[in-house]
Design an enzyme around this catalytic site. Structure first.
Site, short mmCIF file in Angstrom:
data_model
loop_
_atom_site.label_atom_id
_atom_site.label_comp_id
_atom_site.label_asym_id
_atom_site.label_seq_id
_atom_site.Cartn_x
_atom_site.Cartn_y
_atom_site.Cartn_z
N ASN A 1 0.00 20.72 -19.48
CA ASN A 1 -0.55 20.09 -20.84
C ASN A 1 -0.29 20.80 -22.59
OD1 ASN A 1 -1.40 17.02 -19.57
ND2 ASN A 1 -3.38 18.53 -18.44
N ARG B 1 0.49 -0.84 0.08
CA ARG B 1 0.26 0.42 -0.05
C ARG B 1 1.08 0.93 -0.21
NH1 ARG B 1 -3.33 -2.85 3.96
NH2 ARG B 1 -4.83 -4.11 1.93
N GLU C 1 -3.74 18.21 -10.05
CA GLU C 1 -4.03 18.81 -11.46
C GLU C 1 -5.47 19.26 -11.18
OE1 GLU C 1 -3.11 16.90 -14.47
OE2 GLU C 1 -4.01 17.42 -16.24
N HIS D 1 7.38 10.97 -28.12
CA HIS D 1 6.38 11.84 -27.27
C HIS D 1 6.75 12.71 -27.60
CE1 HIS D 1 3.08 13.76 -24.38
NE2 HIS D 1 4.43 13.81 -23.65
N HIS E 1 -0.30 18.84 -25.60
CA HIS E 1 -0.50 17.41 -25.20
C HIS E 1 -1.39 17.24 -25.53
CE1 HIS E 1 3.08 18.12 -23.24
NE2 HIS E 1 2.93 16.73 -22.94
N LYS F 1 8.13 23.26 -12.95
CA LYS F 1 7.50 21.74 -12.57
C LYS F 1 7.48 21.97 -11.07
CE LYS F 1 5.68 17.94 -13.10
NZ LYS F 1 6.05 16.48 -14.24
N ARG G 1 -2.02 23.14 -12.85
CA ARG G 1 -1.28 21.69 -13.36
C ARG G 1 -1.34 21.52 -14.58
NH1 ARG G 1 1.29 16.62 -10.34
NH2 ARG G 1 2.45 15.80 -11.89
N LYS H 1 3.52 11.61 -10.17
CA LYS H 1 2.36 10.76 -11.47
C LYS H 1 3.10 9.89 -12.02
CE LYS H 1 -0.36 14.42 -14.06
NZ LYS H 1 -0.98 14.95 -14.85
N HIS I 1 -1.21 13.38 -28.18
CA HIS I 1 -1.97 12.83 -27.71
C HIS I 1 -2.38 12.37 -28.91
CE1 HIS I 1 -0.88 13.86 -22.66
NE2 HIS I 1 -0.24 13.45 -22.93
N GLU J 1 9.57 19.24 -24.97
CA GLU J 1 9.25 19.89 -22.89
C GLU J 1 10.17 20.67 -21.89
OE1 GLU J 1 6.81 17.65 -22.21
OE2 GLU J 1 7.25 15.91 -23.00
ZN ZN Z 1 4.93 15.11 -22.30
#
Ligand code: ZN
Ligand code: ADP
Length: 369
Positions: free
Chosen positions: A248, A124, A240, A269, A251, A230, A244, A146, A255, A188
């Site tokens: 993106n 956990r 987020e 990416h 993105h 960041k 936050r 994340k 994506h 990035e």
């Molecule tokens: Zn990215």
């Protein structure tokens, strides 16, 4: 001697430092020992990175009086699967762990996401130390907590927020990173300038090419600056729910491009992010929000360092928009975009008219790549 830079991620009881600089891998043992873990730590890495850096990581831990065991996975996004994850956690449990065991993620974003998620769920939740070895992981994925893996329904759909205890970004490890991976991570880096730091973008126009070649000082400066950005954004919005989401930027487009190409190796990416940044600004210009000159500056800089700025040929606008509607960031069926009023002035919008989006995409898709 180039000093090590340290950035704190200010998350109260879960706060942690991110150290940035060359040679940090050899300090892994001392830094981990200071966290007072159980005597045995588990290193998770991939085959490429293990070949280059695992022995040094192990030696450093040993010198600090810690024993380590390691799990080495095949490289590549394919390892972010439930099957590999299952094998990873079972292997770690087989070796015997306790609450005080620390996992060390030694590798790029793939290893960081996998090992971070394993740390989030084993017993956990146990501690995790991130040792990112790609530019992308150093400036983005290793900081902020994340973690996760891919589902057959999409990327990163199974995961958890789990902050690391410590991040060691050894910038010297970037010297062995393939040039294409380094460049992809650089997209990035540029993103941070575009979100809220126009001075940093201007600095990158001057110093980015050096940071990407042999300019060690410029590289450390760039990584530290991104980590600071960041850290600030994550500290203000860990899960987020607000700002936050600015991370993106580019993105939603990226994506969609990646998904349409079925995550083929032909588009990394970060390369998709470079195209996505150009598209986000093209859309902002089209909506009359952003001066055209800013969009042009971004395109010029990305192209100059060697990143793609137009989508690969053969993609259909309608398919891309369909992909955007399936993105996990969609709220109440509304597409959310990060738009900008200029370089360094990004904001979140869920009110993009469909015709402007279509026109921006058509324009980009019409440009021969
Ligand atoms: Zn990215
Ligand atoms: P990302 O960090 O972009 O998410 P990965 O974790 O998949 O991507 O890493 C990209 C590739 O680079 C992988 O093949 C990985 O094994 C390799 N790699 C990672 N770090 C280094 C390094 N410092 N030197 C050489 N290759 C590396």
């Amino acid at each position: 001697m180039i000093p090590i830079r340290t950035v704190e991620v200010a998350l109260g009881a879960r706060r942690y430092p991110v150290h940035v600089g060359p040679g940090l891998l050899d300090r892994l043992g001392a830094e981990v020992a200071a966290l007072k873990p159980a005597r045995r730590v588990v290193i998770v890495s991939d085959e490429n990175v293990a070949k280059l850096y695992l022995a040094r990581a192990e030696a450093s831990l040993k010198a600090a009086g810690l024993t380590s065991t390691s799990v080495v996975l095949p490289p590549g996004e394919g390892s972010k699967s439930l099957a590999t994850f299952g094998r990873l956690v079972e292997t770690i449990l087989e070796r015997g762990i306790e609450r005080g065991t620390l996992l060390v993620a030694l590798g790029g974003g793939v290893i960081g996401d996998l090992a971070g998620f394993a740390a989030a769920v084993l017993l956990r939740g146990i501690g995790c130390v991130q040792v990112p070895t790609t530019l992308l992981a150093q400036v983005d994925s290793a900081v902020g907590g994340k973690t996760g893996i891919d589902s057959r329904h999409g990327k990163n759909l199974i995961g958890a927020f789990h902050q690391p205890r410590l991040v060691l970004a050894d910038t010297a490890t970037l010297e062995t990173l393939p040039r294409r991976e380094l460049l992809a991570g650089y997209a990035e880096v540029v993103k941070y300038g575009l979100i809220d730091d126009a001075a940093f973008f201007a600095w990158l126009e001057e110093n980015g090419p050096a940071a990407l070649s042999d300019g060690e000082a410029a590289r450390i400066q760039a990584v530290a600056q991104c980590v600071a950005a960041k850290a600030r954004i994550v500290a203000g919005d860990e899960r987020e729910q607000g700002a936050r989401a600015l991370l993106n930027l580019g993105h939603t487009f990226a994506h969609a491009l990646e998904a349409e190409l079925e995550f083929a190796a032909s588009l990394l990416h970060g390369e998709a992010v470079a195209i996505g940044l150009v598209l986000a600004f093209a859309l902002s210009v089209r909506l009359g929000l952003c001066p055209p000159a800013d969009g042009e500056r971004i395109r010029r800089h990305l192209a100059r360092v060697g990143l793609p700025v137009t989508p690969p040929p053969g993609l259909a606008r309608t398919k891309l928009i369909e992909r955007m509607r399936l993105d996990k960031k969609v709220a109440d069926g509304k597409l959310r975009f990060v738009l900008a009023r200029g370089i360094g002035q990004a904001f979140i919008s869920d009110a993009v008219p469909a015709d402007a989006l279509a026109a921006a995409l058509d324009e980009a898709l019409a440009v021969p790549a």
